[in-house]
Motif scaffolding. Sequence first.
Motif, PDB file in Angstrom:
ATOM      1  N   THR A   1      28.748  -5.640 -42.309  1.00 40.32           N
ATOM      2  CA  THR A   1      30.038  -6.711 -42.587  1.00 40.32           C
ATOM      3  C   THR A   1      29.890  -7.454 -44.189  1.00 40.32           C
ATOM      4  N   THR A   2      30.566  -8.214 -44.135  1.00 40.88           N
ATOM      5  CA  THR A   2      31.066  -8.218 -45.812  1.00 40.88           C
ATOM      6  C   THR A   2      29.310  -9.150 -45.816  1.00 40.88           C
ATOM      7  N   ASN A   3      29.151 -10.068 -45.418  1.00 42.58           N
ATOM      8  CA  ASN A   3      28.546 -10.796 -45.349  1.00 42.58           C
ATOM      9  C   ASN A   3      27.274 -10.432 -45.863  1.00 42.58           C
ATOM     10  N   VAL A   4      25.989  -9.425 -44.904  1.00 37.01           N
ATOM     11  CA  VAL A   4      25.061  -8.938 -45.108  1.00 37.01           C
ATOM     12  C   VAL A   4      25.113  -7.734 -46.569  1.00 37.01           C
ATOM     13  N   LEU A   5      26.576  -7.757 -46.767  1.00 38.23           N
ATOM     14  CA  LEU A   5      26.844  -6.175 -47.836  1.00 38.23           C
ATOM     15  C   LEU A   5      26.936  -7.597 -48.855  1.00 38.23           C
ATOM     16  N   ALA A   6      27.151  -8.783 -49.339  1.00 37.01           N
ATOM     17  CA  ALA A   6      27.591  -9.450 -50.467  1.00 37.01           C
ATOM     18  C   ALA A   6      26.198 -10.504 -50.463  1.00 37.01           C
ATOM     19  N   ASP A   7      24.763  -9.846 -49.505  1.00 42.18           N
ATOM     20  CA  ASP A   7      23.889 -10.539 -49.773  1.00 42.18           C
ATOM     21  C   ASP A   7      22.893  -9.665 -49.933  1.00 42.18           C
ATOM     22  N   ARG A   8      22.927  -8.005 -49.724  1.00 37.31           N
ATOM     23  CA  ARG A   8      22.357  -7.171 -49.951  1.00 37.31           C
ATOM     24  C   ARG A   8      21.937  -6.511 -51.648  1.00 37.31           C
ATOM     25  N   LEU A   9      23.544  -6.893 -51.581  1.00 35.66           N
ATOM     26  CA  LEU A   9      23.992  -6.551 -53.190  1.00 35.66           C
ATOM     27  C   LEU A   9      23.525  -7.630 -54.313  1.00 35.66           C
ATOM     28  N   ALA A  10      23.438  -8.786 -53.487  1.00 37.31           N
ATOM     29  CA  ALA A  10      22.805 -10.239 -54.425  1.00 37.31           C
ATOM     30  C   ALA A  10      21.467  -9.201 -54.904  1.00 37.31           C
ATOM     31  N   LYS A  11      21.025  -9.258 -53.483  1.00 33.02           N
ATOM     32  CA  LYS A  11      19.309  -9.159 -53.729  1.00 33.02           C
ATOM     33  C   LYS A  11      18.726  -7.799 -54.311  1.00 33.02           C
ATOM     34  N   MET A  12      19.343  -6.453 -54.679  1.00 29.20           N
ATOM     35  CA  MET A  12      19.496  -6.197 -54.696  1.00 29.20           C
ATOM     36  C   MET A  12      19.412  -5.982 -56.730  1.00 29.20           C
ATOM     37  N   GLU A  13      20.379  -6.232 -57.226  1.00 31.50           N
ATOM     38  CA  GLU A  13      20.513  -7.106 -58.934  1.00 31.50           C
ATOM     39  C   GLU A  13      19.169  -7.871 -58.927  1.00 31.50           C
ATOM     40  N   ALA A  14      18.778  -9.040 -58.401  1.00 34.00           N
ATOM     41  CA  ALA A  14      17.671  -9.191 -58.196  1.00 34.00           C
ATOM     42  C   ALA A  14      16.834  -8.824 -59.170  1.00 34.00           C
ATOM     43  N   ALA A  15      16.577  -7.950 -57.437  1.00 40.28           N
ATOM     44  CA  ALA A  15      15.155  -6.459 -58.089  1.00 40.28           C
ATOM     45  C   ALA A  15      15.293  -5.862 -58.874  1.00 40.28           C
ATOM     46  N   GLY A  16      16.173  -5.513 -59.463  1.00 42.66           N
ATOM     47  CA  GLY A  16      16.504  -4.415 -60.327  1.00 42.66           C
ATOM     48  C   GLY A  16      16.875  -3.293 -60.325  1.00 42.66           C
ATOM     49  N   LEU A  17      17.167  -3.199 -58.924  1.00 40.31           N
ATOM     50  CA  LEU A  17      17.654  -1.880 -58.614  1.00 40.31           C
ATOM     51  C   LEU A  17      19.611  -1.230 -58.724  1.00 40.31           C
ATOM     52  N   VAL A  18      19.891  -2.296 -58.893  1.00 43.00           N
ATOM     53  CA  VAL A  18      21.581  -2.121 -59.091  1.00 43.00           C
ATOM     54  C   VAL A  18      21.840  -3.679 -60.866  1.00 43.00           C
ATOM     55  N   THR A  19      22.646  -3.120 -61.283  1.00 43.64           N
ATOM     56  CA  THR A  19      23.630  -4.158 -61.842  1.00 43.64           C
ATOM     57  C   THR A  19      25.181  -4.118 -61.532  1.00 43.64           C
ATOM     58  N   ALA A  20      25.513  -5.285 -62.104  1.00 45.91           N
ATOM     59  CA  ALA A  20      26.751  -5.804 -61.441  1.00 45.91           C
ATOM     60  C   ALA A  20      27.325  -6.469 -62.177  1.00 45.91           C
ATOM     61  N   THR A  21      29.053  -5.205 -62.856  1.00 44.09           N
ATOM     62  CA  THR A  21      29.821  -5.164 -64.342  1.00 44.09           C
ATOM     63  C   THR A  21      31.020  -5.961 -63.630  1.00 44.09           C
ATOM     64  N   LEU A  22      31.815  -6.752 -64.246  1.00 35.56           N
ATOM     65  CA  LEU A  22      32.695  -7.324 -63.423  1.00 35.56           C
ATOM     66  C   LEU A  22      34.227  -6.513 -63.945  1.00 35.56           C
ATOM     67  N   TYR A  23      35.086  -6.162 -63.138  1.00 28.49           N
ATOM     68  CA  TYR A  23      36.320  -5.045 -63.465  1.00 28.49           C
ATOM     69  C   TYR A  23      37.214  -5.696 -63.636  1.00 28.49           C
ATOM     70  N   SER A  24      37.662  -6.893 -62.771  1.00 24.06           N
ATOM     71  CA  SER A  24      38.688  -7.791 -62.307  1.00 24.06           C
ATOM     72  C   SER A  24      38.464  -9.266 -62.256  1.00 24.06           C
ATOM     73  N   LYS A  25      39.137  -9.647 -63.225  1.00 26.29           N
ATOM     74  CA  LYS A  25      38.359 -11.021 -62.879  1.00 26.29           C
ATOM     75  C   LYS A  25      39.582 -11.837 -62.084  1.00 26.29           C
ATOM     76  N   ARG A  26      40.726 -11.679 -61.909  1.00 27.78           N
ATOM     77  CA  ARG A  26      40.914 -12.782 -60.630  1.00 27.78           C
ATOM     78  C   ARG A  26      41.980 -11.388 -59.453  1.00 27.78           C
ATOM     79  N   PRO A  27      41.805 -10.964 -58.901  1.00 32.86           N
ATOM     80  CA  PRO A  27      40.146 -11.828 -58.115  1.00 32.86           C
ATOM     81  C   PRO A  27      38.663 -11.266 -58.075  1.00 32.86           C
ATOM     82  N   PRO A  28      37.983 -12.086 -59.006  1.00 33.44           N
ATOM     83  CA  PRO A  28      36.513 -11.252 -59.328  1.00 33.44           C
ATOM     84  C   PRO A  28      36.030 -10.164 -58.228  1.00 33.44           C
ATOM     85  N   ARG A  29      36.484  -9.183 -59.214  1.00 34.43           N
ATOM     86  CA  ARG A  29      35.684  -7.583 -58.805  1.00 34.43           C
ATOM     87  C   ARG A  29      34.468  -7.871 -59.789  1.00 34.43           C
TER      88      ARG A  29
END
Length: 119
Positions: free
Chosen positions: A48-76
């Motif tokens: 689900t979208t809410n679980v995916l968002a939560d896990r990606l944020a946790k993975m980023e906080a743990a240093g497993l992934v980095t997130a890069t903005l590729y679109s500002k509108r909408p933010p992606r």
Amino acid sequence: MDVDFRSGCPIAATLDLVGDRWTLVILRDMLNGKSRYSHFLDSPERITTNVLADRLAKMEAAGLVTATLYSKRPPRREYRLTAKGRDLRPTVQAMCRWANTHIPGTWTPPADFMADKPG
């Protein structure tokens, strides 16, 4: 990193990072080339979208992934494994080999995924 480790046991500590129902599935997808939110949603497990968002944020906080903005509108964002995340590849491969041996009906992963070095 905002993970509370329950003990110094290396297995317990690793499970505290990746032992939920979804993190290793997302990691599998990233090791197979997926990098965008919509790509992860297309996986057969139907996260689900809410679980995916939560896990990606946790993975980023743990240093497993980095997130890069590729679109500002909408933010992606596009997600990439860090060296720390990529270092989990042999663990995921071992889990695949074990499941293919002991759990009938499991999928055979692509050869390039199971190669010692990614193709």
